[in-house]
Design a protein around this motif. Structure first.
Motif, PDB file in Angstrom:
ATOM      1  N   UNK A  45      46.272  43.225  51.059  1.00  0.00           N
ATOM      2  CA  UNK A  45      45.844  42.618  49.802  1.00  0.00           C
ATOM      3  C   UNK A  45      46.094  41.108  49.889  1.00  0.00           C
ATOM      4  N   UNK A  46      45.111  40.338  49.427  1.00  0.00           N
ATOM      5  CA  UNK A  46      45.218  38.883  49.530  1.00  0.00           C
ATOM      6  C   UNK A  46      44.849  38.218  48.210  1.00  0.00           C
ATOM      7  N   UNK A  47      45.461  37.084  47.986  1.00  0.00           N
ATOM      8  CA  UNK A  47      45.172  36.308  46.788  1.00  0.00           C
ATOM      9  C   UNK A  47      43.762  35.738  46.874  1.00  0.00           C
ATOM     10  N   UNK A  48      43.062  35.774  45.752  1.00  0.00           N
ATOM     11  CA  UNK A  48      41.751  35.135  45.645  1.00  0.00           C
ATOM     12  C   UNK A  48      41.859  33.876  44.793  1.00  0.00           C
ATOM     13  N   UNK A  49      42.409  34.037  43.589  1.00  0.00           N
ATOM     14  CA  UNK A  49      42.534  32.898  42.679  1.00  0.00           C
ATOM     15  C   UNK A  49      43.585  33.222  41.634  1.00  0.00           C
ATOM     16  N   UNK A  50      44.202  32.182  41.099  1.00  0.00           N
ATOM     17  CA  UNK A  50      45.207  32.361  40.068  1.00  0.00           C
ATOM     18  C   UNK A  50      45.100  31.237  39.053  1.00  0.00           C
ATOM     19  N   UNK A  51      45.618  31.510  37.842  1.00  0.00           N
ATOM     20  CA  UNK A  51      45.570  30.518  36.780  1.00  0.00           C
ATOM     21  C   UNK A  51      46.827  30.632  35.940  1.00  0.00           C
TER      22      UNK A  51
END
Length: 115
Positions: A45-51
């Protein structure tokens, strides 16, 4: 307890667009960072985007310029607008949220991009 419910996944042709939504519900005192991860078969599992709650965004390089993350704090919802989709974007996309010291995950929504 916090529940995250994703929607908006599906099948799309390369070059197309999808918009993912994730609504948080339950006993929420405050939501800090929210984001999207993805996991392809056989991959981590990998990060795509965060806010952040203040609207600061972070994207991984392979989606910069194509994906946009946003959130509506009043609705406790985070969105991921995905444009110019590629077959390599095919994965299950998971919503992630941080509330205090606890991480929460949604069940995931499948995104399939055909060539």
């Amino acid at each position: 307890q916090v529940q995250l419910v994703e929607s908006g996944g599906g099948l799309v042709q390369a070059g197309g667009s999808l918009r993912l939504s994730c609504a948080a519900s339950g006993s929420i005192f405050s939501l800090n960072a929210m984001g999207w991860y993805r996991q392809a078969p056989g991959e981590q599992r990998e990060l795509v985007a965060a806010i952040t709650s203040g609207g600061r965004t972070n994207y991984v390089d392979f989606v910069k310029g194509r994906f946009t993350i946003s959130r509506d704090n009043a609705k406790r919802t985070v969105y991921l607008q995905m444009n110019s989709l590629k077959p390599e974007d095919t994965a299950k996309y998971y919503c992630h949220a941080v509330s205090g010291p606890v991480d929460y995950w949604g069940q995931g929504t499948q995104v399939t991009v055909s060539s």
